[in-house]
Design a protein around this motif. Structure first.
Motif, PDB file in Angstrom:
ATOM      1  N   TYR A  20       0.807  -1.180   0.063  1.00 10.93           N
ATOM      2  CA  TYR A  20       0.321   0.064  -0.061  1.00 10.93           C
ATOM      3  C   TYR A  20       0.915   1.373  -0.192  1.00 10.93           C
ATOM      4  CZ  TYR A  20      -3.804   2.883   1.206  1.00 10.93           C
ATOM      5  OH  TYR A  20      -4.794   3.994   1.522  1.00 10.93           O
ATOM      6  N   VAL A  21       1.808   1.219   0.820  1.00  6.82           N
ATOM      7  CA  VAL A  21       2.769   2.632   0.917  1.00  6.82           C
ATOM      8  C   VAL A  21       3.550   2.707  -0.345  1.00  6.82           C
ATOM      9  CG1 VAL A  21       4.928   3.239   2.042  1.00  6.82           C
ATOM     10  CG2 VAL A  21       2.993   2.432   3.456  1.00  6.82           C
ATOM     11  N   LEU A  22       4.023   1.525  -0.769  1.00  4.47           N
ATOM     12  CA  LEU A  22       4.661   1.677  -2.089  1.00  4.47           C
ATOM     13  C   LEU A  22       4.000   1.966  -3.313  1.00  4.47           C
ATOM     14  CD1 LEU A  22       7.088  -1.729  -1.844  1.00  4.47           C
ATOM     15  CD2 LEU A  22       8.089   0.658  -2.073  1.00  4.47           C
ATOM     16  N   GLU A  23       2.774   1.645  -3.231  1.00  2.00           N
ATOM     17  CA  GLU A  23       1.820   2.198  -4.284  1.00  2.00           C
ATOM     18  C   GLU A  23       1.877   3.350  -4.323  1.00  2.00           C
ATOM     19  OE1 GLU A  23       0.934   0.578  -6.936  1.00  2.00           O
ATOM     20  OE2 GLU A  23      -0.571   2.250  -7.016  1.00  2.00           O
ATOM     21  N   TRP A  24       1.355   3.830  -3.097  1.00  2.71           N
ATOM     22  CA  TRP A  24       1.300   5.555  -3.235  1.00  2.71           C
ATOM     23  C   TRP A  24       2.349   6.183  -3.405  1.00  2.71           C
ATOM     24  CZ3 TRP A  24      -2.601   8.536  -3.085  1.00  2.71           C
ATOM     25  CH2 TRP A  24      -3.954   7.952  -2.897  1.00  2.71           C
ATOM     26  N   SER A  25       3.634   5.614  -3.106  1.00  5.00           N
ATOM     27  CA  SER A  25       4.866   6.364  -3.469  1.00  5.00           C
ATOM     28  C   SER A  25       4.962   6.488  -5.063  1.00  5.00           C
ATOM     29  CB  SER A  25       5.934   5.615  -2.899  1.00  5.00           C
ATOM     30  OG  SER A  25       5.685   5.166  -1.375  1.00  5.00           O
ATOM     31  N   PHE A  26       4.558   5.109  -5.518  1.00  3.69           N
ATOM     32  CA  PHE A  26       4.767   5.162  -7.139  1.00  3.69           C
ATOM     33  C   PHE A  26       3.840   6.155  -7.880  1.00  3.69           C
ATOM     34  CE2 PHE A  26       7.068   0.824  -6.271  1.00  3.69           C
ATOM     35  CZ  PHE A  26       8.240   1.376  -7.099  1.00  3.69           C
ATOM     36  N   THR A  27       2.519   6.165  -7.057  1.00  2.00           N
ATOM     37  CA  THR A  27       1.612   7.070  -7.576  1.00  2.00           C
ATOM     38  C   THR A  27       1.948   8.458  -7.565  1.00  2.00           C
ATOM     39  OG1 THR A  27      -0.162   5.244  -7.043  1.00  2.00           O
ATOM     40  CG2 THR A  27      -0.879   7.485  -7.607  1.00  2.00           C
ATOM     41  N   ILE A  28       2.276   8.978  -6.447  1.00  2.00           N
ATOM     42  CA  ILE A  28       2.693  10.153  -6.270  1.00  2.00           C
ATOM     43  C   ILE A  28       4.044  10.614  -7.269  1.00  2.00           C
ATOM     44  CG2 ILE A  28       3.997  11.925  -4.799  1.00  2.00           C
ATOM     45  CD1 ILE A  28       2.326  10.263  -2.431  1.00  2.00           C
ATOM     46  N   LEU A  29       4.944   9.747  -7.460  1.00  2.12           N
ATOM     47  CA  LEU A  29       5.909   9.944  -8.402  1.00  2.12           C
ATOM     48  C   LEU A  29       5.303  10.095  -9.951  1.00  2.12           C
ATOM     49  CD1 LEU A  29       9.045   7.906  -7.493  1.00  2.12           C
ATOM     50  CD2 LEU A  29       8.724   8.619  -9.931  1.00  2.12           C
ATOM     51  N   PHE A  30       4.409   9.152 -10.381  1.00  2.00           N
ATOM     52  CA  PHE A  30       3.851   9.183 -11.614  1.00  2.00           C
ATOM     53  C   PHE A  30       3.013  10.511 -11.644  1.00  2.00           C
ATOM     54  CE2 PHE A  30       4.207   4.383 -11.794  1.00  2.00           C
ATOM     55  CZ  PHE A  30       5.458   4.505 -12.427  1.00  2.00           C
ATOM     56  N   THR A  31       2.505  10.902 -10.569  1.00  2.00           N
ATOM     57  CA  THR A  31       1.588  12.571 -10.600  1.00  2.00           C
ATOM     58  C   THR A  31       2.481  13.485 -10.974  1.00  2.00           C
ATOM     59  OG1 THR A  31       0.286  11.144  -8.896  1.00  2.00           O
ATOM     60  CG2 THR A  31      -0.180  13.578  -9.346  1.00  2.00           C
ATOM     61  N   ILE A  32       3.556  13.565 -10.191  1.00  4.16           N
ATOM     62  CA  ILE A  32       4.492  14.487 -10.363  1.00  4.16           C
ATOM     63  C   ILE A  32       5.235  14.423 -11.905  1.00  4.16           C
ATOM     64  CG2 ILE A  32       7.144  15.413  -9.933  1.00  4.16           C
ATOM     65  CD1 ILE A  32       6.764  14.269  -7.184  1.00  4.16           C
ATOM     66  N   GLU A  33       5.345  13.280 -12.301  1.00  6.28           N
ATOM     67  CA  GLU A  33       5.798  13.018 -13.822  1.00  6.28           C
ATOM     68  C   GLU A  33       4.822  13.771 -14.781  1.00  6.28           C
ATOM     69  OE1 GLU A  33       5.260   9.475 -15.372  1.00  6.28           O
ATOM     70  OE2 GLU A  33       6.147  10.065 -17.274  1.00  6.28           O
ATOM     71  N   TYR A  34       3.509  13.281 -14.486  1.00  5.27           N
ATOM     72  CA  TYR A  34       2.314  13.788 -15.553  1.00  5.27           C
ATOM     73  C   TYR A  34       2.115  15.152 -15.475  1.00  5.27           C
ATOM     74  CZ  TYR A  34      -2.257  14.108 -17.299  1.00  5.27           C
ATOM     75  OH  TYR A  34      -3.591  14.288 -18.183  1.00  5.27           O
ATOM     76  N   PHE A  35       2.468  15.896 -14.313  1.00  5.86           N
ATOM     77  CA  PHE A  35       2.030  17.305 -14.470  1.00  5.86           C
ATOM     78  C   PHE A  35       3.387  18.171 -14.751  1.00  5.86           C
ATOM     79  CE2 PHE A  35      -1.476  16.641 -11.213  1.00  5.86           C
ATOM     80  CZ  PHE A  35      -2.258  16.998 -11.907  1.00  5.86           C
ATOM     81  N   LEU A  36       4.595  17.451 -14.691  1.00  2.00           N
ATOM     82  CA  LEU A  36       5.851  17.958 -15.491  1.00  2.00           C
ATOM     83  C   LEU A  36       5.758  17.922 -16.688  1.00  2.00           C
ATOM     84  CD1 LEU A  36       9.031  16.422 -13.725  1.00  2.00           C
ATOM     85  CD2 LEU A  36       8.428  18.791 -14.229  1.00  2.00           C
ATOM     86  N   ARG A  37       5.043  16.789 -17.346  1.00  2.00           N
ATOM     87  CA  ARG A  37       4.707  16.616 -18.850  1.00  2.00           C
ATOM     88  C   ARG A  37       3.798  17.557 -19.356  1.00  2.00           C
ATOM     89  NH1 ARG A  37       7.194  12.250 -21.431  1.00  2.00           N
ATOM     90  NH2 ARG A  37       7.869  10.586 -19.720  1.00  2.00           N
ATOM     91  N   VAL A  38       2.497  17.796 -18.530  1.00  2.00           N
ATOM     92  CA  VAL A  38       1.612  18.717 -18.859  1.00  2.00           C
ATOM     93  C   VAL A  38       2.212  20.316 -18.810  1.00  2.00           C
ATOM     94  CG1 VAL A  38      -0.511  19.863 -18.140  1.00  2.00           C
ATOM     95  CG2 VAL A  38      -0.081  17.474 -18.192  1.00  2.00           C
ATOM     96  N   TRP A  39       2.979  20.406 -17.910  1.00  2.00           N
ATOM     97  CA  TRP A  39       3.654  21.918 -17.717  1.00  2.00           C
ATOM     98  C   TRP A  39       4.611  22.290 -18.773  1.00  2.00           C
ATOM     99  CZ3 TRP A  39       8.333  23.254 -14.928  1.00  2.00           C
ATOM    100  CH2 TRP A  39       8.682  24.570 -14.738  1.00  2.00           C
ATOM    101  N   LEU A  40       5.603  21.195 -19.200  1.00  2.00           N
ATOM    102  CA  LEU A  40       6.638  21.331 -20.086  1.00  2.00           C
ATOM    103  C   LEU A  40       6.250  21.261 -21.475  1.00  2.00           C
ATOM    104  CD1 LEU A  40       9.307  19.444 -18.173  1.00  2.00           C
ATOM    105  CD2 LEU A  40       8.886  21.726 -18.334  1.00  2.00           C
ATOM    106  N   SER A  41       5.089  20.281 -21.710  1.00  2.00           N
ATOM    107  CA  SER A  41       4.785  20.457 -23.419  1.00  2.00           C
ATOM    108  C   SER A  41       4.632  21.760 -23.807  1.00  2.00           C
ATOM    109  CB  SER A  41       3.394  19.578 -23.170  1.00  2.00           C
ATOM    110  OG  SER A  41       3.611  18.326 -23.020  1.00  2.00           O
ATOM    111  N   ARG A  42       4.855  21.783 -25.228  1.00  2.00           N
ATOM    112  CA  ARG A  42       4.957  22.957 -25.975  1.00  2.00           C
ATOM    113  C   ARG A  42       3.338  23.186 -26.233  1.00  2.00           C
ATOM    114  NH1 ARG A  42       9.342  22.688 -30.220  1.00  2.00           N
ATOM    115  NH2 ARG A  42       9.824  20.811 -28.771  1.00  2.00           N
ATOM    116  N   ARG A  43       2.436  21.995 -26.728  1.00  2.00           N
ATOM    117  CA  ARG A  43       0.981  22.135 -26.854  1.00  2.00           C
ATOM    118  C   ARG A  43       0.383  21.489 -25.604  1.00  2.00           C
ATOM    119  NH1 ARG A  43      -1.426  20.496 -30.859  1.00  2.00           N
ATOM    120  NH2 ARG A  43      -0.014  18.815 -31.117  1.00  2.00           N
ATOM    121  N   THR A  44      -0.168  21.940 -24.552  1.00  2.00           N
ATOM    122  CA  THR A  44      -0.548  21.199 -23.292  1.00  2.00           C
ATOM    123  C   THR A  44      -1.909  20.199 -23.746  1.00  2.00           C
ATOM    124  OG1 THR A  44      -0.121  23.283 -22.072  1.00  2.00           O
ATOM    125  CG2 THR A  44      -1.640  21.359 -21.105  1.00  2.00           C
TER     126      THR A  44
END
Lengths: 267, 267, 267, 267
Positions: A55-79
């Motif tokens: 459960y703990v590991l799952e949440w860690s990975f999810t938070i990591l992927f969430t950060i990655e997702y918003f990074l990609r949204v923010w950094l994309s030229r066309r959001t």
């Protein structure tokens, strides 16, 4: 340490220098780790023993992927371009289930929560970014789509007719309880899987089944033939693109050739 | 009769004259005999009846292989080079288990002794020395490693996704007790082995299984295609090495070439 | 009507004119009829109902084949040459069992008589005379004997090593009672037959079995590749034997070509 | 709205303009719908729940196909030519069963009525009109008919001999109750289907079965080889039809040709 937005975009989207390669490797490990945990969590003995760790590991990975997702949204030229792209949707799908399962507290939806938990396995599709070779396969499939259609059409027709025939000959006693079930048996037989959960018991049924097996083997040889000739063709295409002779315009020279093999001109 | 060390090395390491050929044949018979005894010893009825005969024979073979091992160590030009080489380790592995099992007298380690006894079957790897043709196959595998990676990647992805889907649809009632078990079922189905120890029972599960079988058949056709085109390519390479240019003596011209591809001379 | 010995030999050994063709067709029908009766006689319900009919028919066919055998012996230019040839032995084998079973009256040898009765099925080998195409297949097999040896060697090694490993991991509880049994399981799995009479039950065993299936699929793809490239090669050989250009000596022209495709000379 | 007979014939027999395309699509939907209903009707739970709905729909489709049939009869240039053609018979077969089952009121013929009900599944053959690609496959099968005959001959011989041998070794205890049953087992094994309903139990039987599997795998590789080289040949033929000669306008030159093979002009 502060890095520019442009530098960050380079790290996230490219894979040339050391920093971006490290980002790719970290992501790869996170994906494989997350999928492994989802798989292990499905084994009830492991779930009972290490459920809270997972459960703990799952949440860690999810938070990591969430950060990655918003990074990609923010950094994309066309959001919106990214958000609505195939990998944008896959990235969203990789984080949504965990959040939804968190908000579904009502015990009536336990089955839904459980289903969502295992949907995370689809994070493996995030790996598609690293499979550049897969494009060749996809192209080969596209080139032979007509042959595949004819092949699938023949298989469905054989399965339909043979399923109906066996449904009559064998009947419910041998497990051929309906035409759909008999068609399932026909596919299991045609593809040579042969579970044996349903198998003909009457002599006539066994004779018909033998015919289906031999007929089916001929039909099923077709995909192999299609794939083989596609691979041959793609290899030939690669060869043809190599070098041409400027005198006779002939192509297909070996890599180590100095002279045109047809007219002798120096290449 | 005393023979020189050099002559002995020739007999052991080469296979040209009569004496070294006789050495090779004797070794071959010893390997096959020893492996056969290990196999027969695993049948409990034969073990009870002829256990002591097998024991004596086993020790004879082990002593023979020990002599061979020390001969090779002594005769090698670079002793450590042989000891640490692949076949050096295989030769050591072929004699060690018998000696270890002799010294493990404590009854608590019976399982270990039993395991060691059957490890002897790996002596079959000593035969590798005589399989020169195998190099061609190894090379073919190496040449198509990229295709094999893509293929295995696709198989693992399909197995993972389909295993998870079937784990949901069927559940523990039909034997799909966890995602790993469902993945095992997916591999059994994709490779068309189809034991039938686990098989879908619900209509939806049978429909999904049918899709996996047809999809899987297309994916599984790929190794055949890869192997076929590799064999074709290797045959062409052999053919190419036949024709030679009379000016520069180069080989490897295409069948339809008129001029040497290196010097331009008319063939 | 009296016909000369020479004419009779022509009818029996050749198949050009009407009389000898009729002889061939009659023989063909007798062989198929005789084999069919042997097959039907093995079904106990049919044996009980029509046993005496089968008995009479069997003797009629045997007398017919006996006449054919002595005709061939008498008409052959070199009597012993025929008697000791492959088809001479097959023809003898086709009549002997019935006569022997007649003289074995002692009830102690009933099993032998029964075995002899079914040996008659081998009369199907007499059909080999009419399978001239089979020679091409035999030749293809001969040409690729080296590849087949390497293939069989690899299969036996994999089967031996994997059988031993699975014998350890699974043990007698799952049906892996000895190394030979485990090797039988490994062959059933490698060839993707997968009866399911023996199948791994432990997680580790299922994991190893999955590896064997994937590994085995790669190995088993080899015969298909060998056969495919042999068929391709034999087709190419046929093409090459067609016509050559007398100017540039090039071969491989299409059947409908009027001019050499390389130098334009009229063929 | 009144349309001429000629216009109607165009709509029914051609598929070029909008009206005739709409006719084709409507027919396609009717065929698929009718077959789907027949399949669903075979599931007893669905038959009990929706039997009357299926009955009404079935009659609607039958009336529709009857109208289509008489349209085709009326509009054909040669009436008997259509009626006796392959698709004429298929079209008749698609409507007859429903009418016959209507007139068979005697309850003694219920099995016949039931059989007739499911014969409707053969309406799927009406789809053959739209499968123009299938002709290529049929042609490929026709071209390799000699190879297929040899292949089937070898399979039948192996199945016959191996079936007889296994019938002896295993006997009725393991399910090998007669030679036909043993031959059914041999086909199930050779085609790698492997239900497991019958499987060898004695060591000798398992050894023989292993030989059959390996032997069978070599034989069964042949159809794949045949299909692959046929597909290669048909692809080459397509490619050959591309390049044309600018003097005599002939097509079908090889890829490496410099001169037109008919008139000798430089390409």
């Amino acid at each position: 340490m502060i890095i520019s937005r442009k530098r960050l975009a380079h790290i996230v989207f490219e894979s040339e220098d050391a920093a971006s390669k490290r980002f790719d490797v970290a992501l790869l490990i996170a994906i494989l780790g997350s999928v492994t945990i989802t798989i292990l969590d499905s084994v009830s003995s492991l779930h009972n023993a290490y459920g809270s760790v997972f459960y703990v590991l799952e949440w860690s990975f999810t938070i990591l992927f969430t950060i990655e997702y918003f990074l990609r949204v923010w950094l994309s030229r066309r959001t919106m371009g990214y958000v609505l792209s195939f990998y944008g949707l896959v990235d969203l799908l990789a984080i949504l289930p965990t959040y939804i399962s968190f908000f579904v507290v009502n015990s009536h939806f336990l089955a839904v929560v459980r289903a969502l938990r295992f949907l995370r396995v689809l994070r493996v599709l995030k790996l598609g970014r690293y499979l550049r070779e897969a494009q060749v396969l996809t192209e080969a499939l596209y080139n032979s789509r007509l042959k595949i259609q004819v092949f699938l059409g023949s298989v469905v027709t054989v399965v339909l007719v043979m399923g109906t025939v066996m449904f009559f000959i064998e009947g419910p006693e041998s497990g051929f309880t309906s035409i759909p079930t008999a068609m399932y048996w026909a596919i299991v037989t045609l593809t040579t899987v042969g579970y044996g959960d349903i198998s003909p018991a009457t002599p006539l049924g066994q004779f018909m089944a033998s015919l289906i097996m031999l007929l089916g083997y001929a039909i099923i040889a077709v995909p192999t033939g299609i794939v083989t000739s596609e691979i041959n063709a793609s290899q030939k295409r690669q060869l043809d693109q190599q070098r041409g002779c400027h005198t006779c315009n002939a192509k297909g020279h070996d890599e180590d050739a100095y002279h045109c093999k047809y007219c002798g001109t120096r290449l």
